[in-house]
Design an enzyme around this catalytic site. Sequence first.
Site, mmCIF file in Angstrom:
data_model
loop_
_atom_site.group_PDB
_atom_site.id
_atom_site.type_symbol
_atom_site.label_atom_id
_atom_site.label_comp_id
_atom_site.label_asym_id
_atom_site.label_seq_id
_atom_site.Cartn_x
_atom_site.Cartn_y
_atom_site.Cartn_z
ATOM 1 N N ASP A 1 135.413 44.767 -59.520
ATOM 2 C CA ASP A 1 134.692 45.942 -59.089
ATOM 3 C C ASP A 1 135.676 47.100 -59.284
ATOM 4 O O ASP A 1 136.875 46.900 -59.247
ATOM 5 C CB ASP A 1 134.336 45.769 -57.611
ATOM 6 C CG ASP A 1 133.771 47.030 -57.017
ATOM 7 O OD1 ASP A 1 132.812 47.564 -57.593
ATOM 8 O OD2 ASP A 1 134.288 47.484 -55.985
HETATM 9 P P1 ADP Z 1 130.949 50.808 -57.287
HETATM 10 O O1 ADP Z 1 130.417 49.783 -58.217
HETATM 11 O O2 ADP Z 1 131.903 51.723 -57.990
HETATM 12 O O3 ADP Z 1 131.504 50.249 -56.028
HETATM 13 P P2 ADP Z 1 128.443 51.533 -55.980
HETATM 14 O O4 ADP Z 1 127.550 50.503 -56.550
HETATM 15 O O5 ADP Z 1 128.839 51.385 -54.567
HETATM 16 O O6 ADP Z 1 129.717 51.779 -56.920
HETATM 17 O O7 ADP Z 1 127.738 52.950 -56.156
HETATM 18 C C1 ADP Z 1 127.291 53.387 -57.439
HETATM 19 C C2 ADP Z 1 126.993 54.854 -57.464
HETATM 20 O O8 ADP Z 1 125.953 55.156 -56.545
HETATM 21 C C3 ADP Z 1 128.154 55.726 -57.052
HETATM 22 O O9 ADP Z 1 129.001 56.013 -58.135
HETATM 23 C C4 ADP Z 1 127.425 56.965 -56.567
HETATM 24 O O10 ADP Z 1 127.086 57.795 -57.647
HETATM 25 C C5 ADP Z 1 126.161 56.417 -55.951
HETATM 26 N N1 ADP Z 1 126.284 56.243 -54.510
HETATM 27 C C6 ADP Z 1 126.332 55.102 -53.824
HETATM 28 N N2 ADP Z 1 126.433 55.310 -52.496
HETATM 29 C C7 ADP Z 1 126.507 56.646 -52.324
HETATM 30 C C8 ADP Z 1 126.634 57.524 -51.201
HETATM 31 N N3 ADP Z 1 126.739 57.063 -49.947
HETATM 32 N N4 ADP Z 1 126.661 58.842 -51.420
HETATM 33 C C9 ADP Z 1 126.563 59.313 -52.672
HETATM 34 N N5 ADP Z 1 126.451 58.554 -53.769
HETATM 35 C C10 ADP Z 1 126.407 57.260 -53.618
HETATM 36 MG MG MG Z 2 132.079 49.037 -54.456
#
Ligand code: ADP
Ligand code: MG
Length: 640
Positions: free
Chosen positions: A338
């Site tokens: 991740d």
């Molecule tokens: P990663 O795989 O990097 O851990 P996530 O799957 O958690 O990323 O989130 C993917 C995308 O969704 C983030 O890059 C963001 O653009 C958006 N996102 C997720 N949660 C939030 C939040 N609480 N506030 C704003 N954007 C969010």
């Molecule tokens: Mg994550």
Amino acid sequence: MTGASATRYASPWRTPEARRTYMSGALWLIGMVWLGLASYTHRAGWFQLRLDGPGLVLLTSALIGGWNFFPKALRGLGRYRLDMNFLMTIAIAGALLIGEPIEAAAIAALFSFVELLEAAAVVRARRAVEALVVLSPEEAALVAADGSEELVPTNSLQRGHVVRVRPGDRIPIDGVVRSGESEVDEASVTGESVPVAKARDSEVFAGTMVVQGFLEIEATTDAGNTTLDRIVKLVRQAEARKVPIEHVVERFARWYTPAVTGTALLVMIVPPLLGWGTNLEWFTRGLSLLVIACPCALVIATPVTVVSALTSAARNGVIIKGGEFLESLGATRAIAFDKTGTLTEGRLEVTDVIGFDGVSAEELLALAGPVEARSEHPIAEAVVRRWGGKVADGVTDFEALPGRGVTAMVNGHKVRVGTMALFPESAVPDGMQGLEEKGRTVILVGDESRILGLVAVADTVRANAAKTVRRLERMGMRHVVILTGDNAAAAGAVGEALGISDVRARLLPEQKVAAIENLVREYHGIAMVGDGVNDAPALATATVGIAMGGAGSPAAVETADVALMADDLTMLPYAIRVARLSRSLVRFNIAAALSLKLLLAIGAVAGVVDLLIAVLVGDMGASIVVTLNAMRLARLRASQ
Ligand code: ADP
Ligand code: MG
């Protein structure tokens, strides 16, 4: 619980079995010396046990040592099970039958001793993890409301209690620093040997050591429920689980013993019938075969190795939830990461706040802040920090859409914060692409009808991430891949910094799961490293799910198959090394035990291996090799 649980495993050296072993061994030696070493054999022939002085001593030795096997053999027979106790019983009885009290005593004493060594090896490995609990001090300096101090037993501490810890002392309970500053050696929990600086509000763990300062700590948990207690509990549970190969060995042992018994009978009966030698000669050879057939070294090889691997990993801050994960982690040739919080620090900083159509940066943050205050995402944390506000009233209908963002009603108006997926009616706003190309993560802020502005955040790649990825490649990882919900440009920048070419961006949580499923098929299994909370579905889908930063996140430890207690990527190559060594030792031990036994068996039938050699080489030798190999596991260090 603390302290007391360390004595849970009774000493294997003081059991009734152990006492019989000492007696049997001593009598055997006395009998041998009495006979005179020159007359090695005291053979009399069929039914002619010579009951002179030394003969009686040896017979007693055989009966006392044999008592370790007779009752168990009977119980096994009652369940139609021919096991090693049965083999020993037959061998001892047989040796007496042909008037060989030296052999009978030797088998009884030496095999008892082998059993004792094995029990001790398992107990020693298990105790190594119990020893972690002993690291918590017996007493703690509890601070009363008036500031006075009282020594109380550690196991009476409760959440909310305040304790003082002085330089050189171990912290008695998990808690938060209320006052004072110090470096704390957390190796006992995280495996990291470099002390960590702690000050007001820092989280500290029971069993870790205050290096030079003085800390006042408020307990955040009750005694018996600390991170260290949980580690010990998890490792105990892991040890109780069987490795798949153990089932194979057990199934094997179930037909192996009857098969060998049958063969031994044939060896005793058939050749003399064909006139190839005397009954006595072939009976002796058959007996040797029975002794050799005892599968004990083979049976203990796996549990001793696995328990050693699990405990030695735990002592270095790597919790592995069961032997099967040692197997799969040791075999894996592909690894998925991740991005956020795993390859990057996960401490994001807001770099740009841009409002559209006359919306100011402050207004935009005032809109996003209260909603993000309810989210646990690292992006949300960064936004809230920049906003500077407190959790506000008037936020209702909060909804977190994993991988997309968050929405809520604020004072009757809908607010959306997240990716373009939340704004299907809108076009990509100006400036977004430019920021993303700089490697930033851009989130959009809007109301019920349109996008009002954007916030860009940046994360830093972990200092030792590149080193770890190189290391994994040198260890023969065929494929390393980044899976992330972030945009392609930001993900690509991280990939480039780390030399990882397979970067899969913009994945929703279910797409991460699908990607893992494909990778599992393509590479016959994959390990996935993530934060354990956000990535739980992907971690669960991977062959081995590995969570980082377990010391600060109990939920991550619960969900993962392997938890790295330290928030440190370099523990990953260590975990893989432990798993690989354990896996290859298990295989080596089984192969070595089998081939050794086969050789000895051939030698026994040919008449060149006698009972004593069979016992010494086949079992003492094999168990010693198994034990030494297990010690190699204990010597592996995370820092190497
Ligand atoms: P990663 O795989 O990097 O851990 P996530 O799957 O958690 O990323 O989130 C993917 C995308 O969704 C983030 O890059 C963001 O653009 C958006 N996102 C997720 N949660 C939030 C939040 N609480 N506030 C704003 N954007 C969010
Ligand atoms: Mg994550």
